[in-house]
Design an enzyme around this catalytic site. Structure first.
Site, PDB file in Angstrom:
ATOM      1  N   ASP A 203       1.042  -1.046  -0.108  1.00  0.00           N
ATOM      2  CA  ASP A 203       0.133   0.037   0.293  1.00  0.00           C
ATOM      3  C   ASP A 203       0.750   1.265  -0.389  1.00  0.00           C
ATOM      4  O   ASP A 203       1.554   2.038   1.242  1.00  0.00           O
ATOM      5  CB  ASP A 203      -0.973  -0.179   0.894  1.00  0.00           C
ATOM      6  CG  ASP A 203      -1.400   1.365   1.059  1.00  0.00           C
ATOM      7  OD1 ASP A 203      -1.503   2.367   0.673  1.00  0.00           O
ATOM      8  OD2 ASP A 203      -3.109   0.715   1.906  1.00  0.00           O
ATOM      9  N   TYR A 228      -4.881  10.442  -3.345  1.00  0.00           N
ATOM     10  CA  TYR A 228      -5.028  12.496  -2.557  1.00  0.00           C
ATOM     11  C   TYR A 228      -4.272  13.420  -1.945  1.00  0.00           C
ATOM     12  O   TYR A 228      -4.791  14.274  -1.333  1.00  0.00           O
ATOM     13  CB  TYR A 228      -6.381  12.556  -2.834  1.00  0.00           C
ATOM     14  CG  TYR A 228      -6.981  11.598  -1.869  1.00  0.00           C
ATOM     15  CD1 TYR A 228      -6.436  11.584  -0.378  1.00  0.00           C
ATOM     16  CD2 TYR A 228      -7.407  10.283  -1.873  1.00  0.00           C
ATOM     17  CE1 TYR A 228      -7.243  10.070   0.832  1.00  0.00           C
ATOM     18  CE2 TYR A 228      -8.038   9.258  -1.654  1.00  0.00           C
ATOM     19  CZ  TYR A 228      -7.923   9.155   0.226  1.00  0.00           C
ATOM     20  OH  TYR A 228      -8.567   8.363   0.696  1.00  0.00           O
TER      21      TYR A 228
END
Lengths: 417, 417
Positions: A203, A228
């Site tokens: 991740d 983001y």
């Protein structure tokens, strides 16, 4: 380290990335925004890029624009691959949320290791990672091994090694820990996992755009990440997924949507996954969102991840030095690795009233975020944060503690990401 | 029916929805856009709504805007529920793609019918629906029963009834068929499925905004749908999902992301699904995309689905009458139900060289789309399509066939949605 404001200003004057701040919308220059690791700022080019997609391509071009949109998820993926992730063309795809992408690759990876019945994750990983591992394991009758990790120092490779054996199918780990910013040796972890015959699924949400990633060089199998934070793609911008080229044909993801179908518009009867990275697509991709991701990815690529990481280390070194010098006397302790080489671009500071301190800082124009159980997380973003911003923020932090200003806030929990 | 242009103009003059055309960006008034059932037009209010989210909420408000964004997926869901779907507050959620939402509800539904090992879908349904059913069945060791359907007339309820028994867990069906526009009796189908003890999962992609939907009244269990067709949310806009209130607590979806977690920011150890519709959320929702969906949903709600459906029937009746009068002599056959009450807002016309005819129409300023095997699909959108647009488009269609203009185009397949 010289803890004066003048010294911080000198660092800004010498910063080769200083001009990138002008590439972002800074509505209030006095706001000390140290939460770019939660939601990155708006690049100046993004509104125009969105207007082009929305007003020209959609508004004027209408359905005919699909002839260019259809390839966008891999084109923007290639921008990320080359400029941010150290991956090869055709290895990265934009689309879905980080959680959905993680699910797809987790199931695909588990399917690719038949006979193995264990998924490994880190006990201190970000919630969505832990929950997804638990959900996939439950649905498949697999077991989960949660590797303990120090919430400040991160993963210990010996502890991880002890959890790996021939039962392990997939290991899910964050490259940069969401709370402490701890950054393990990604190449060494990958080797450990491969030695056990398992696949590693990184991740990269807190890593992409903050630290150099060399997915090809380290032999990474699978990865996902959000866009983001340091990639500045905007709230809920589509995520990315990476699948090593050599693995793509062996893997199938579980959500058989029409965008993953070979020869999609033949609309054939049986599902037959597309060759290459597009087999990991599912539904119609969010076209405006991909345009925003492209702007952010190109900015990171232009600045260069090595330079960004170097500045990130310098910014967080300043946080650490000021915390040691100013805040430690008020009961604040560093809750991140002290060695900058073992951190991403954010650090956490522990204080028993971290929630109240966070509220007091917000009211004084400093934006950190609170993380359980008692952490104030500070994420200066190398693309637009200045050393004087860090200095000013820490100065106000010191004032809050010295005045006891945080004591006036009720002790309740945050509701922001 | 009077087939003159003047008669079409009279219908426009009497159209109570005529003014809604001005609520959309019409860059080229001469373009005859009959593909709103693939990608709806850009509402005039959408760029400003996006700018508000991007430039004000993101650019100025930064991470603090999450305090309002956090509820957006259910707030916009409630707009759709009330104005478009005939559902109750708290039954609709925005997010993910239609395919991902379908996957989530399909697995959730199958889990809720333990001991049942069959999934039912329609052999002629949209590819993503068929593929997803096949994928879920394969992963769970379930069987698929594909119900035969006439590709022009749609589903026959007796044929469906014959496929239903105590082995069936979930039935996936499109409310409006993607090619023919055929609209079954949704209430009757729902009763049939319930009589067999199964759950029905409606794909409303071609229905939402085109026909009245009364999900509460008909007792619908589950539904998904896209927002970029008649809801005009834009390319790849986030989808919606519906779960009947009484079923929500019994169902769990398989992708355990942090946005589906109860008390999300406690970041607790174990996954514990949120109460209500939010348990069907997964990752961070696409905030700008939801704003665009809201604009589109409010436009449909303002116009009213009953009036939209009435106009849709009138528009497609005109297509049918003109096809009968002008195109049938050139070998064109209606490939949709003739009875307007059994159609959504689009119709298909069969022609052996449908692909070439489609290309010829595009070159003459008419935008239909091609659908396998030999269909020209025409989707006048009641919010902005005029009767004269239909008349002009059919006039050009007649010219193409009369001149044999389509013969000049190579016989190859389309690559647009």
């Amino acid at each position: 380290m010289d803890l004066t404001r003048a010294a911080a200003a000198d660092l800004d004057a010498a910063d080769p990335l200083a001009a990138f701040r002008d590439r972002f919308v800074i509505a209030d220059d006095a706001l000390l925004y140290l939460d770019g690791n939660s939601l990155g700022r708006l690049p100046r080019d993004t509104p125009a890029a969105l207007a082009r997609v929305v007003e020209e391509e959609w508004g004027r071009g209408l359905v005919g624009s699909w002839s260019s949109w259809i390839g966008r998820a891999t084109e923007v993926g290639d921008v990320l691959a080359a400029g941010v992730l150290g991956a090869r063309p055709g290895e990265v795809l934009i689309g879905d949320s980080t959680s959905v992408d993680l699910y797809k690759l987790l199931v695909a990876g588990a399917d690719a290791r038949p006979g193995r019945d264990v998924l490994v994750c880190c006990a201190d990983d970000f919630p969505t990672d832990r929950y997804l591992v638990a959900g996939v394991a439950a649905a498949r009758g697999m077991s989960v091994r949660q590797v303990a990790a120090d919430i400040d120092e991160g993963l210990d490779l010996d502890v991880l090694a002890a959890a790996l054996d021939e039962r392990v199918a997939v290991v899910v780990l964050s490259a940069v820990a969401y709370r402490s910013g701890a950054l393990p040796d990604l190449a060494a972890v990958t080797r450990l996992v491969h030695d056990a015959g398992a696949l590693v699924l990184w991740d990269l949400s807190h890593a992409a755009g903050a630290v150099p990633l060399e997915l090809t060089a380290i032999g990474a199998d699978l990865a996902v990440g959000c866009t983001y934070k340091y990639l500045n793609g905007g709230p809920g911008a589509p995520a990315f997924l990476y699948v090593r080229r050599e693995l793509q044909e062996q893997l199938r993801q579980p959500i058989w949507g029409w965008f993953g179908q070979r020869d999609q518009f033949a609309m054939g009867q049986a599902y037959d996954p597309a060759p290459g990275i597009e087999r990991f697509a599912v539904g119609t991709p969010p076209v405006p969102g991909m345009a925003a991701v492209e702007v952010g990815a190109r900015l990171v690529a232009e600045a260069g991840v090595d330079r960004l990481a170097a500045k990130g280390r310098a910014l967080t070194d300043l946080v650490v030095a000021l915390a040691d010098g100013w805040l430690a006397p008020h009961g604040v302790a560093l809750a991140s690795p002290r060695d900058a080489a073992r951190r991403g671009s954010h650090v956490s500071l522990a204080h028993p009233q971290a929630w109240q301190v966070t509220q007091a800082l917000l009211d004084r124009g400093v934006v950190p975020d609170f993380r359980t159980p008692d952490r104030v997380r500070l994420g200066p973003a190398p693309l637009y944060s200045r050393f004087v911003d860090v200095w000013e923020a820490m100065d106000r932090f010191r004032d809050v503690l010295a005045e006891g200003a945080h004591e006036r806030y009720p002790a309740e929990r945050a509701r922001v990401t």
